[in-house]
Design a protein around this motif. Sequence first.
Motif, mmCIF file in Angstrom:
data_model
loop_
_atom_site.group_PDB
_atom_site.id
_atom_site.type_symbol
_atom_site.label_atom_id
_atom_site.label_comp_id
_atom_site.label_asym_id
_atom_site.label_seq_id
_atom_site.Cartn_x
_atom_site.Cartn_y
_atom_site.Cartn_z
ATOM 1 N N ALA A 1 0.850 -1.206 0.000
ATOM 2 C CA ALA A 1 0.000 0.000 0.000
ATOM 3 C C ALA A 1 0.879 1.246 0.000
ATOM 4 O O ALA A 1 1.563 1.531 0.976
ATOM 5 N N ASN A 2 0.848 1.965 -1.105
ATOM 6 C CA ASN A 2 1.706 3.142 -1.252
ATOM 7 C C ASN A 2 0.843 4.389 -1.450
ATOM 8 O O ASN A 2 -0.129 4.363 -2.205
ATOM 9 N N TYR A 3 1.213 5.421 -0.759
ATOM 10 C CA TYR A 3 0.379 6.628 -0.770
ATOM 11 C C TYR A 3 1.181 7.827 -1.267
ATOM 12 O O TYR A 3 2.350 7.997 -0.926
ATOM 13 N N THR A 4 0.494 8.658 -2.034
ATOM 14 C CA THR A 4 1.020 9.983 -2.328
ATOM 15 C C THR A 4 -0.044 10.952 -1.838
ATOM 16 O O THR A 4 -1.234 10.794 -2.161
ATOM 17 N N MET A 5 0.357 11.920 -1.053
ATOM 18 C CA MET A 5 -0.641 12.857 -0.536
ATOM 19 C C MET A 5 -0.132 14.281 -0.662
ATOM 20 O O MET A 5 1.064 14.547 -0.481
ATOM 21 N N ASP A 6 -1.057 15.152 -0.942
ATOM 22 C CA ASP A 6 -0.769 16.570 -1.001
ATOM 23 C C ASP A 6 -1.692 17.232 0.026
ATOM 24 O O ASP A 6 -2.906 17.293 -0.169
#
Lengths: 650, 283
Positions: A51-56
């Motif tokens: 589970a990989n996340y990119t968040m802004d």
Amino acid sequence: LQLLCHSLRNEFLCVGIMHRKFGYILFLIATCFVSYGQCKFDMPVSSARIANYTMDVTLDHVKHIAKTKARLQWINPSPDTISKIRMYMYLNAFKNEKSAWISGTGGNVFGQDLASKPKEEWGYVNIDKIVQGQSDITKSLKYIQPHIDNKNDQSVIEMTLANPVMPEDTLYLDYDFTAKLPKTIARSGHGLNDFHLWVHWYPKIGVYEQFRDGDWKWNCREFIQRTEFYGEFGVYDMTFHVSDHLTLGSSGCKIDRVDHEDDTYTVQYVAKDVIDFAWTVSPEFEIVEQYWKDVYIKLLLPVDHKGMKKRYMAAVTNALEYFEKHVAKYPYPSITIVDPPFHSLRNGFMEYPTLITVGGFTEMPNWFHGSESLLIHEFSHQYFMGILASNEKEEAWLDEGFVTYYEDRIMEAYYGAHTSQIDVLGFHYGNSALSRNEYVGMRNIRGGPINQPSWQINGDYKGLVYAKTATMLKTLERYIGIDRMDDLMQTYYEEKKFTHPRAEDFLGIVESKLSSWYDRETTTMYMQFLDRCLNQTGTFDYAVNEVNANSFVVSQLGDYDMPVDIQVVFKDNSEEMIQWSGQGKNIAFKPLSDKEIVSVYIDPEQKLIIDSNCNNNSFTRQPNKSALFKYAGKLIHWTQQIFQTTSFLL
Amino acid sequence: MIQRVIHGLDEATGHKQQYLLIYIVQFLLALFVGFKMYHFLAQGIGNSLSLDTIIKDFDYTVFTDLSIQYKANAQSINKALLMVIPIYMIVAVFLQSGLLGSIVHKEKSMQAFFKYGKKYYLPSLVIAFFVIIISLLFTAAIWMPTIGSLPDVIEVFVSDRLFVCVVSALGILYILILYFLQNWSVLSRIHFMRTEDGIFKSLRRGFGMCYRKFWSLQLLAFVFFVLSLGLVYASVLTERLLGGTTFITILLIFLIQQIISFCKIYLRGGYYSSVRNINNNRV
């Protein structure tokens, strides 16, 4: 284009463009040889990165709201085709009094009256929009209560995918969410002066795994008290936009910072091979930085806690050193320690991957090492919870119990075996003694087995999960020796790191190691010992019943036995050691020597530290009565002082 | 102030017999609690090698196991302590009245001690009761809201340094109030012993005197408190230096600590003399 795509900022976003395996190769290249910012990112890809996340994230510190645009890349690890996804929505535990977490407390957390809490002081997390590819699946969102009969709980959400995910295929979800921090109740929250601690704050995918019955299912339980951690490993690429009066600290490492003209700045952090991500902001933080070997240590503490700087740094470097020597090298490039300000003490004493919170005061006396002990406890969670990511809710002892065991070991190694907790005016005790006492001093020592889900444990949770486990492991260590104990734990770490080990995994490794060192009978004996501690409720208690001139009688008063040595001391100070299986009551012994016996001591090295009463393990025919006078005399003196103090107004 | 204290102590030296009597009463009552402790240990670990452990050093495991296994016996020590404290308080009114009366009337004999103890027992009891009630009211007024609001207070204070300062300020205020009450109690009794004006008039006069000589009396109480604290420290130091691992050193520590207890009673006599002198405007 693909290589560019794998530059620092978008490394795992690009993985999905390509075939998974090829993506991993490039991913490895990108991550293994890049060293940037504060951290030396030389760690290899360690986990499956499911589970990989990119968040802004844009923080409105006045409203305590974080608006986030997120992308989740999730790889289906199962042979199943997945059409429904479950996510943790932990922040909703602090949405109102009706959540499973709050209602489980009876409405009182750390002395706060939650019934009168104003509406604006509660928090929440809400998915505003969620898209799979081109399909908006927002309408399919539904709060569920898979394990708790509480329809008001909103700590788990389920959604139906527009396109099911095939085995080993990759899912991409783009979602906007709004998270509002509550005024701190426990763990997550904000305090005075724009202090925010963002933990359990984002929609996080559950764990899709093979259960013991062989079926693959979602393991995504509601947020309840005491236990919380169970998540998938992955990479977090986080970009934060915050006001420039705030100092930000977070899991992972800082990659880049850009200051803007509107009094804000943008900062990027990346954390790899972790199961969770936490961050904090405050205008009051003083930053203290230090390297221990390749590990970047960042300490964020309120200015008036300056006095604790050296103590915190010493404690964390001690822990890093000890773990490297006895278990394994700390695999992450950084560790951030957050000491919350006084008004937000309820945020303290918690563990998150590569970020821990502690708790201290302006002037902590040097004779009390509680802050160091707690820091080392929380740091130890990096290994047990963070790397060996067992299910805290279902098998908390693999997490808190192991952590307490290492906390005790590290504290006693660096702060003294008998003084590691407190050492003042002749009153002192060490961590192991404290853990043991927390177990044997439980209101009901037979309260239940250690190895049961946290929600089933009634009564003294800490005594059972933390203290009894630590005392059990200490007993095993004393029987097999510290080198073998280290070997055993190193094997457990190497074989199960960055996975979700269960009790049977640990016990399997223990059995395998033991059988390589001992014969079958001894191995069985140790495994039986662990089984009794973990799965049964009885106790160990040996006693010397009587000692005569040439013989003595001993008993096993508890429920279980372990082989022990018996030390016999004769009148001429010579000794004889007798081995006893530990079985039976009123067992008479006659030493080989005909000399007159003075004293008998069962387990003189106190290997069986889990024995519920150590005082009856020995018997002497020539007791040192001076000790009785010493303590009676002490009490007489202090009673006189009490008389003189209480009569000062007379 | 130092001259005042020295003079007070000097005048108080003549009442040694009376201190001895007070000491014996304190010792006998404390002995009762000491016996309980002896039996608690004898029953729990009387034949255990744990005795060898605790004679060398304090051992947490030995004592925690004892208190778990012999919970009722451990509680009986607490009960004994809670019983002898009120008994001593009642007896102490007599002892302190005798001592203060002897100092006020400058009589050093044991007969005077018993005479004044008997004569001033009831008035001293009423004054003591009155002052204790006021002290309890102040204790409740200062500490109950402080402790009760602790969870909320934590959220209000920006810094724990500020919190420590506020609690310290409250502590100092509380100690000042206790010093004041102590001085008031003594001055009221001195007034009564001199004039036999009546209890409430004595309390009023005592209060007036306390108010007029506020700082002198506060300082005096503080100096004697520090001296008393010094003796307690000396007793702790004695134990640490001598260790107490053999019967001889244990006996030596016990004797030194008993001398310290006696000296603390002598300090009380010195404090009474000094207050009397301030009341007389002497020195």
